[in-house]
Motif scaffolding. Structure first.
Motif, PDB file in Angstrom:
ATOM      1  N   ARG A  55      38.766  46.707  90.989  1.00 21.32           N
ATOM      2  CA  ARG A  55      38.037  46.673  89.822  1.00 21.32           C
ATOM      3  C   ARG A  55      38.538  45.375  89.363  1.00 21.32           C
ATOM      4  N   TYR A  56      39.755  45.228  88.942  1.00 18.24           N
ATOM      5  CA  TYR A  56      40.428  43.956  88.424  1.00 18.24           C
ATOM      6  C   TYR A  56      39.842  42.844  89.203  1.00 18.24           C
ATOM      7  N   LEU A  57      40.080  42.853  90.314  1.00 21.54           N
ATOM      8  CA  LEU A  57      39.559  41.459  91.317  1.00 21.54           C
ATOM      9  C   LEU A  57      38.142  41.237  90.930  1.00 21.54           C
ATOM     10  N   CYS A  58      37.289  42.566  90.984  1.00 19.98           N
ATOM     11  CA  CYS A  58      35.789  42.298  90.832  1.00 19.98           C
ATOM     12  C   CYS A  58      35.481  41.672  89.937  1.00 19.98           C
ATOM     13  N   ALA A  59      36.367  42.015  88.589  1.00 17.85           N
ATOM     14  CA  ALA A  59      35.898  41.459  87.316  1.00 17.85           C
ATOM     15  C   ALA A  59      36.564  39.947  87.196  1.00 17.85           C
ATOM     16  N   ALA A  60      37.760  39.686  87.741  1.00 14.59           N
ATOM     17  CA  ALA A  60      38.107  38.358  87.915  1.00 14.59           C
ATOM     18  C   ALA A  60      37.073  37.243  88.539  1.00 14.59           C
ATOM     19  N   TRP A  61      36.325  37.912  89.626  1.00 12.24           N
ATOM     20  CA  TRP A  61      35.620  37.096  90.205  1.00 12.24           C
ATOM     21  C   TRP A  61      33.917  37.134  89.894  1.00 12.24           C
ATOM     22  N   ALA A  62      33.643  38.007  88.899  1.00 10.84           N
ATOM     23  CA  ALA A  62      32.446  38.430  88.478  1.00 10.84           C
ATOM     24  C   ALA A  62      31.432  38.945  89.406  1.00 10.84           C
ATOM     25  N   LEU A  63      32.075  39.990  90.127  1.00 10.22           N
ATOM     26  CA  LEU A  63      31.319  40.252  91.097  1.00 10.22           C
ATOM     27  C   LEU A  63      31.340  41.758  91.218  1.00 10.22           C
ATOM     28  N   ALA A  64      30.141  42.652  91.629  1.00  8.65           N
ATOM     29  CA  ALA A  64      29.989  44.094  91.411  1.00  8.65           C
ATOM     30  C   ALA A  64      30.992  44.365  92.770  1.00  8.65           C
ATOM     31  N   PRO A  65      31.408  45.707  92.587  1.00  6.36           N
ATOM     32  CA  PRO A  65      32.149  46.152  93.775  1.00  6.36           C
ATOM     33  C   PRO A  65      31.441  46.164  95.003  1.00  6.36           C
ATOM     34  N   SER A  66      30.149  46.471  94.957  1.00  6.56           N
ATOM     35  CA  SER A  66      29.450  46.470  96.062  1.00  6.56           C
ATOM     36  C   SER A  66      29.073  45.216  96.919  1.00  6.56           C
ATOM     37  N   GLN A  67      29.656  44.021  96.268  1.00  5.55           N
ATOM     38  CA  GLN A  67      29.922  42.801  96.675  1.00  5.55           C
ATOM     39  C   GLN A  67      31.089  42.288  97.406  1.00  5.55           C
ATOM     40  N   VAL A  68      32.147  43.108  97.674  1.00  6.05           N
ATOM     41  CA  VAL A  68      33.287  42.990  98.016  1.00  6.05           C
ATOM     42  C   VAL A  68      33.838  43.998  99.069  1.00  6.05           C
ATOM     43  N   MET A  69      34.589  43.671  99.895  1.00  4.49           N
ATOM     44  CA  MET A  69      35.038  44.525 100.993  1.00  4.49           C
ATOM     45  C   MET A  69      36.638  44.689 100.756  1.00  4.49           C
ATOM     46  N   MET A  70      37.103  45.907 100.578  1.00  3.99           N
ATOM     47  CA  MET A  70      38.337  46.102 100.672  1.00  3.99           C
ATOM     48  C   MET A  70      38.832  46.419 102.120  1.00  3.99           C
ATOM     49  N   VAL A  71      39.769  45.625 102.707  1.00  2.28           N
ATOM     50  CA  VAL A  71      40.206  45.583 104.049  1.00  2.28           C
ATOM     51  C   VAL A  71      41.607  46.224 104.055  1.00  2.28           C
ATOM     52  N   GLY A  72      42.195  47.132 104.824  1.00  2.49           N
ATOM     53  CA  GLY A  72      43.368  47.545 104.780  1.00  2.49           C
ATOM     54  C   GLY A  72      43.871  48.416 106.024  1.00  2.49           C
ATOM     55  N   ASP A  73      44.947  48.977 106.182  1.00  2.00           N
ATOM     56  CA  ASP A  73      45.414  49.584 107.429  1.00  2.00           C
ATOM     57  C   ASP A  73      45.781  50.674 106.744  1.00  2.00           C
ATOM     58  N   TRP A  74      45.724  51.545 105.917  1.00  2.00           N
ATOM     59  CA  TRP A  74      46.005  52.615 105.488  1.00  2.00           C
ATOM     60  C   TRP A  74      45.282  53.514 104.604  1.00  2.00           C
ATOM     61  N   VAL A  75      45.152  54.627 104.474  1.00  2.00           N
ATOM     62  CA  VAL A  75      44.091  55.527 103.915  1.00  2.00           C
ATOM     63  C   VAL A  75      44.058  55.118 102.294  1.00  2.00           C
ATOM     64  N   ASP A  76      45.383  54.635 101.673  1.00  2.00           N
ATOM     65  CA  ASP A  76      45.450  54.537 100.186  1.00  2.00           C
ATOM     66  C   ASP A  76      44.639  53.004  99.909  1.00  2.00           C
ATOM     67  N   ASP A  77      44.403  52.141 101.018  1.00  2.00           N
ATOM     68  CA  ASP A  77      43.374  51.008 100.935  1.00  2.00           C
ATOM     69  C   ASP A  77      42.091  51.396 100.818  1.00  2.00           C
ATOM     70  N   ILE A  78      41.861  52.133 101.668  1.00  2.00           N
ATOM     71  CA  ILE A  78      40.440  52.972 101.916  1.00  2.00           C
ATOM     72  C   ILE A  78      39.938  53.432 100.572  1.00  2.00           C
ATOM     73  N   THR A  79      40.922  54.403 100.247  1.00  2.00           N
ATOM     74  CA  THR A  79      40.749  55.257  98.871  1.00  2.00           C
ATOM     75  C   THR A  79      40.257  54.454  97.841  1.00  2.00           C
ATOM     76  N   ALA A  80      41.164  53.234  97.559  1.00  2.00           N
ATOM     77  CA  ALA A  80      41.062  52.526  96.484  1.00  2.00           C
ATOM     78  C   ALA A  80      39.737  51.996  96.320  1.00  2.00           C
ATOM     79  N   GLY A  81      39.337  51.323  97.616  1.00  2.00           N
ATOM     80  CA  GLY A  81      37.788  50.529  97.919  1.00  2.00           C
ATOM     81  C   GLY A  81      36.891  51.260  97.750  1.00  2.00           C
ATOM     82  N   VAL A  82      36.947  52.868  98.087  1.00  2.00           N
ATOM     83  CA  VAL A  82      35.757  53.650  97.970  1.00  2.00           C
ATOM     84  C   VAL A  82      35.612  54.045  96.770  1.00  2.00           C
ATOM     85  N   GLU A  83      36.738  54.419  95.850  1.00  2.00           N
ATOM     86  CA  GLU A  83      36.805  54.952  94.664  1.00  2.00           C
ATOM     87  C   GLU A  83      36.038  53.772  93.590  1.00  2.00           C
ATOM     88  N   ALA A  84      36.324  52.561  93.982  1.00  2.00           N
ATOM     89  CA  ALA A  84      35.931  51.455  93.182  1.00  2.00           C
ATOM     90  C   ALA A  84      34.268  51.230  93.460  1.00  2.00           C
TER      91      ALA A  84
END
Length: 131
Positions: A55-84
């Motif tokens: 959410r912090y990055l979305c605010a910094a970039w003036a983008l809605a969360p639905s406009q970004v993609m969280m890419v990772g290799d662990w479940v915590d990465d995906i959980t953070a993205g989904v919850e945002a």
């Protein structure tokens, strides 16, 4: 690649600023990422799996969360993205096999991810990336 495609890139990590700097220097990646959010970025809030840093990055970039993609290799990465509320992509590895169903996309490689973005999306403006 992501840079020539005009995508914004970030590193969102639980590592320290020092560790990220060493990584960037080792692989000659300084200047490639638009943002680095580490555990030392206090204004970014709680660490993954909390959605705060996404959410912090979305605010910094003036983008809605639905406009970004969280890419990772662990479940915590995906959980953070989904919850945002972001799109998510999991790099498929043996260690995360039981989580391949959780993200928006599960990819075999970062090259596959770029192909997926090019073929399925109208060039997203941001693509957070993890270490």
């Amino acid at each position: 690649n992501c840079v020539t495609a005009g995508l914004k890139l970030a590193i969102l990590t639980r590592n320290s600023d020092h560790a990220v700097t060493q990584f960037l220097d080792t692989f000659a990646l300084r200047g490639v990422f638009d943002h680095v959010v580490s555990r030392d970025t206090l204004e970014a809030g709680r660490p993954k799996p909390a959605p705060d840093a996404v959410r912090y990055l979305c605010a910094a970039w003036a983008l809605a969360p639905s406009q970004v993609m969280m890419v990772g290799d662990w479940v915590d990465d995906i959980t953070a993205g989904v919850e945002a509320g972001a799109l998510t992509a999991l790099l498929k590895l043996d260690k995360n096999r039981h989580d391949w169903h959780r993200p928006t996309h599960a990819v075999d490689s970062l090259d596959h991810l770029l192909e997926l973005i090019a073929s399925h999306y109208d060039t997203p403006k941001a693509l957070p990336r993890l270490t």
